[in-house]
Scaffold this motif. Structure first.
Motif, PDB file in Angstrom:
ATOM      1  N   GLU A 191       0.861  -1.183   0.000  1.00  0.00           N
ATOM      2  CA  GLU A 191       0.000   0.000   0.000  1.00  0.00           C
ATOM      3  C   GLU A 191       0.895   1.229   0.000  1.00  0.00           C
ATOM      4  N   HIS A 192       0.521   2.214  -0.797  1.00  0.00           N
ATOM      5  CA  HIS A 192       1.292   3.458  -0.855  1.00  0.00           C
ATOM      6  C   HIS A 192       0.368   4.573  -1.286  1.00  0.00           C
ATOM      7  N   HIS A 193       0.186   5.528  -0.396  1.00  0.00           N
ATOM      8  CA  HIS A 193      -0.710   6.646  -0.687  1.00  0.00           C
ATOM      9  C   HIS A 193       0.100   7.919  -0.832  1.00  0.00           C
ATOM     10  N   HIS A 194       0.204   8.384  -2.062  1.00  0.00           N
ATOM     11  CA  HIS A 194       0.859   9.665  -2.332  1.00  0.00           C
ATOM     12  C   HIS A 194       0.746   9.956  -3.817  1.00  0.00           C
ATOM     13  N   SER A 210       8.064  10.831  -0.239  1.00  0.00           N
ATOM     14  CA  SER A 210       7.487   9.506  -0.402  1.00  0.00           C
ATOM     15  C   SER A 210       8.567   8.424  -0.296  1.00  0.00           C
ATOM     16  N   ALA A 270       3.506   8.396  -6.113  1.00  0.00           N
ATOM     17  CA  ALA A 270       3.735   7.013  -5.711  1.00  0.00           C
ATOM     18  C   ALA A 270       4.566   6.237  -6.730  1.00  0.00           C
TER      19      ALA A 270
END
Length: 159
Positions: free
Chosen positions: A104-107, A137, A110
């Protein structure tokens, strides 16, 4: 006939009519004032949040991990900096990082930041340079990887 002068009277507003019109506008003015106040607070809060976020990211210490202390296994680590969050799965074999998967990676940046995982596997080092435009990030991903690897440290090797 052109000899006659016609005077037209234009309606004049009486003060009572003007007062009535202002009373109709009052709810609209209240709404406008509420919107201005809400936007003002939002700007202040977002600036405060941004300052806090930046300070938190800059405080992340990405240190080199001694992979000889990490047992073989698959470890999940995460790091949450409010505006950026990352969760990773790191596989270690023979004291080497063999794979890193971004769970999961929120940006917004990304995809650019996720290039870092290939460099970490290739160099066997968490301390690799960031990606232009995605440095915050990258630091969050590095911190998540470090947190995952710490889970694999042998109990006998912990200080």
């Amino acid at each position: 006939s052109s000899d006659h002068l016609y005077l037209h009277s234009f309606p004049t507003r009486r003060s009572s009519d003007l007062l009535f019109s202002m009373q109709k506008l009052r709810p609209l003015l209240y709404l406008l004032a509420a919107i201005v106040v809400t936007v003002g607070f939002g700007v202040l809060l977002s600036h405060y949040t941004w300052e806090e976020f930046r300070d938190e990211i800059e405080a992340i210490e990405v240190e080199e991990m001694d992979l000889t202390t990490v047992d073989d296994g698959i470890y999940i680590g995460s790091y949450d900096a409010n505006l950026i969050r990352a969760e990773v799965r790191v596989q270690v074999q023979n004291h080497q990082i063999v794979s890193i998967e971004i769970i999961e990676h929120h940006h917004a940046n990304a995809e650019a930041a996720e290039q870092i995982i290939d460099w970490i596997v290739e160099t066997q080092s968490i301390e690799v340079d960031g990606v232009a435009g995605a440095s915050y990030s990258v630091r969050v991903i590095q911190a998540a990887i470090l947190n995952a690897l710490r889970k694999g440290v042998s109990q006998n090797d912990e200080s």
